[in-house]
Design a protein around this motif. Structure first.
Motif, PDB file in Angstrom:
ATOM      1  N   LEU A  45     111.204   2.408  30.426  1.00 32.88           N
ATOM      2  CA  LEU A  45     109.966   2.055  29.742  1.00 32.88           C
ATOM      3  C   LEU A  45     109.689   2.980  28.560  1.00 32.88           C
ATOM      4  CD1 LEU A  45     107.635   1.214  32.780  1.00 32.88           C
ATOM      5  CD2 LEU A  45     109.120  -0.294  31.468  1.00 32.88           C
TER       6      LEU A  45
ATOM      7  N   THR B 251     117.727  -4.305  28.340  1.00 34.60           N
ATOM      8  CA  THR B 251     116.720  -3.522  29.054  1.00 34.60           C
ATOM      9  C   THR B 251     115.905  -4.399  30.003  1.00 34.60           C
ATOM     10  OG1 THR B 251     115.290  -3.760  27.086  1.00 34.60           O
ATOM     11  CG2 THR B 251     116.492  -1.694  27.345  1.00 34.60           C
ATOM     12  N   THR B 252     115.701  -5.671  29.652  1.00 32.98           N
ATOM     13  CA  THR B 252     115.001  -6.579  30.563  1.00 32.98           C
ATOM     14  C   THR B 252     115.824  -6.815  31.815  1.00 32.98           C
ATOM     15  OG1 THR B 252     113.921  -7.686  28.696  1.00 32.98           O
ATOM     16  CG2 THR B 252     113.958  -8.862  30.799  1.00 32.98           C
TER      17      THR B 252
ATOM     18  N   ALA C 230     115.777  -3.681  34.067  1.00 36.03           N
ATOM     19  CA  ALA C 230     114.563  -3.521  34.865  1.00 36.03           C
ATOM     20  C   ALA C 230     114.506  -4.542  35.993  1.00 36.03           C
ATOM     21  CB  ALA C 230     113.328  -3.654  33.973  1.00 36.03           C
TER      22      ALA C 230
ATOM     23  N   LEU D  54     106.620  -5.485  32.503  1.00 33.95           N
ATOM     24  CA  LEU D  54     106.731  -4.089  32.083  1.00 33.95           C
ATOM     25  C   LEU D  54     107.631  -3.922  30.862  1.00 33.95           C
ATOM     26  CD1 LEU D  54     107.054  -2.324  35.560  1.00 33.95           C
ATOM     27  CD2 LEU D  54     105.164  -2.056  33.944  1.00 33.95           C
ATOM     28  N   THR D  55     108.737  -4.659  30.809  1.00 34.01           N
ATOM     29  CA  THR D  55     109.716  -4.469  29.737  1.00 34.01           C
ATOM     30  C   THR D  55     109.402  -5.310  28.506  1.00 34.01           C
ATOM     31  OG1 THR D  55     111.152  -6.122  30.787  1.00 34.01           O
ATOM     32  CG2 THR D  55     111.574  -3.813  31.296  1.00 34.01           C
TER      33      THR D  55
ATOM     34  N   SER E 253     105.610  -2.047  27.819  1.00 37.68           N
ATOM     35  CA  SER E 253     106.231  -1.020  26.985  1.00 37.68           C
ATOM     36  C   SER E 253     106.278  -1.436  25.526  1.00 37.68           C
ATOM     37  CB  SER E 253     107.645  -0.709  27.486  1.00 37.68           C
ATOM     38  OG  SER E 253     107.585  -0.100  28.757  1.00 37.68           O
TER      39      SER E 253
END
Length: 393
Positions: free
Chosen positions: A217, A321-322, A325, A339-340, A344
């Protein structure tokens, strides 16, 4: 890769495109709104901050809700509402009403992203998970790029800012397409909910790796500050300090976002071959020389190349990154998406707001220089991200 992508995923990607048209169009109208309402850089940054909070920062809340009770039926309505909200941007008579409109657009976006992202995950297999998430992410970044191009074109037509009203049309078109695949969306969400319930009953719930998630994050926050900062301040920097025409400044944003479109999908596909860490670290390292070139080269062709390269490299790790996570949070996929894709990224709006204050006090050239340094910090964070075994190569 393309042969494994289904039409229901394509429809979700198109819905993502339509929902994010507004995010791409907003930087294009900011200089015009600044003149219309006599706004300061700080007030412009507050518009961006509000948009980011309502569309991104609160996404984990909607992700939490959809993890408890999936809401695929909301997807078509959210895409349509985002377009309808932006249609009013060019018609509001006061700054306060403009902010209200931005909130409406943001809430529609915040509702769409977690549910659509988790549905894309559920529609995927291990063989096409990266490609599908890359396609879904591509839809959002393509929407941002298309939004900037469309808004730049509409501003040249009679009516000027009033032409934001045409943004209602794409939402209506994608509404019908997504309704066509609604039975499939409901089916995969129901199947996943049953799997999670069974895992909880058997005690096989995976522990959340809080430290690793925090590094992910933090990296996304820095990446978002860089990306949003450039898309927000590039037009103003080149108009005010390079004596560029507004049309060329708009073109810069379009090239920047189009570079991100290519980087999103290529980065997602390459992550299957090279591993998540190489994509995350490599993309941010490649952005350092590209951003430096933007602030230092003067030839128009060289500037356009640097802008496209910066967009390509900065956002090349978006889908990776997704997926990272969601792999860390297999029983909270909606929360991971919130969150991703949301929190963030939205927190990057706070970074942009700070850049706005710095621009007011120290000037925009100082801020452009600062943005050149931020990728170095992001690279340091990328080294600390723990990569799950299934995402290593």
């Amino acid at each position: 890769m393309l042969k494994n992508i289904s039409m229901p995923v394509v429809a979700l990607a198109l819905g993502h495109l339509v929902t994010d048209l507004q995010a791409g169009a907003l930087p294009i109208v900011l200089p015009h709104l600044k003149e219309l309402f006599a706004l300061s850089y700080s007030q412009l940054a507050f518009i961006v901050l509000t948009q980011n909070i309502t569309s991104s920062v609160i996404q984990p809340l909607f992700g939490y809700i959809t993890d408890k009770k999936s809401l695929p039926g909301m997807l078509p309505f959210c895409a349509a509402m985002a377009g309808a909200g932006f249609a009013f941007v060019g018609w509001v008579p006061a700054y306060g009403l403009l902010m209200c409109t931005v909130v409406v657009i943001g809430v529609a976006s915040a509702t769409y992203h977690p549910q659509a992202s988790k549905t894309t995950n559920f529609l995927s297999t291990d063989n096409n998970k990266a490609a599908n998430m890359g396609l879904f992410s591509l839809g959002g970044n393509a929407g941002m790029a298309a939004g900037s191009l469309l808004m730049a074109f509409l501003l040249t037509l009679p009516g000027g800012l009033h032409n934001t009203m045409y943004f209602v049309l794409p939402g209506l078109l994608v509404f019908g397409l997504m309704m066509k695949y609604m039975p499939e969306y409901k089916r995969v969400n129901l199947e996943h909910n049953l799997m999670v319930q069974a895992a909880k009953k058997s005690g096989a719930v995976q522990k959340i790796p809080y430290a690793g998630l925090a590094f992910v994050l933090m990296f996304i926050f820095l990446r978002s500050t860089i990306h949003t900062g450039l898309s927000t301040y590039l037009p103003l920097f080149f108009i005010n300090f390079r004596d560029a025409a507004p049309e060329f400044a708009s073109m810069l944003v379009s090239f920047f976002l189009l570079g991100g479109v290519a980087g999103t999908y290529i980065g997602a596909v390459l992550s299957d071959k090279l591993g998540a860490r190489r994509i995350i670290l490599g993309s941010v390292l490649c952005s350092i020389p590209a951003i430096w070139l933007i602030a230092n080269v003067t030839q128009p062709a060289a500037v356009l190349f640097a802008v496209a390269l910066a967009g390509f490299s900065i956002i090349g790790s978006f889908a990776t990154t997704t997926i990272l996570a969601q792999t860390m949070l297999p029983n909270n996929v909606g929360m991971a998406a919130g969150l991703t894709i949301g929190f963030s990224v939205g927190m990057g709006g706070f970074g942009v707001t700070m850049l706005g204050f710095l621009a007011d006090y120290y000037g925009l050239p100082f801020v452009m220089g600062l943005i050149t340094v931020l990728p170095v910090l992001a690279a340091a964070v990328a080294f600390k991200i723990p990569i799950p075994a299934q995402l290593r190569k």
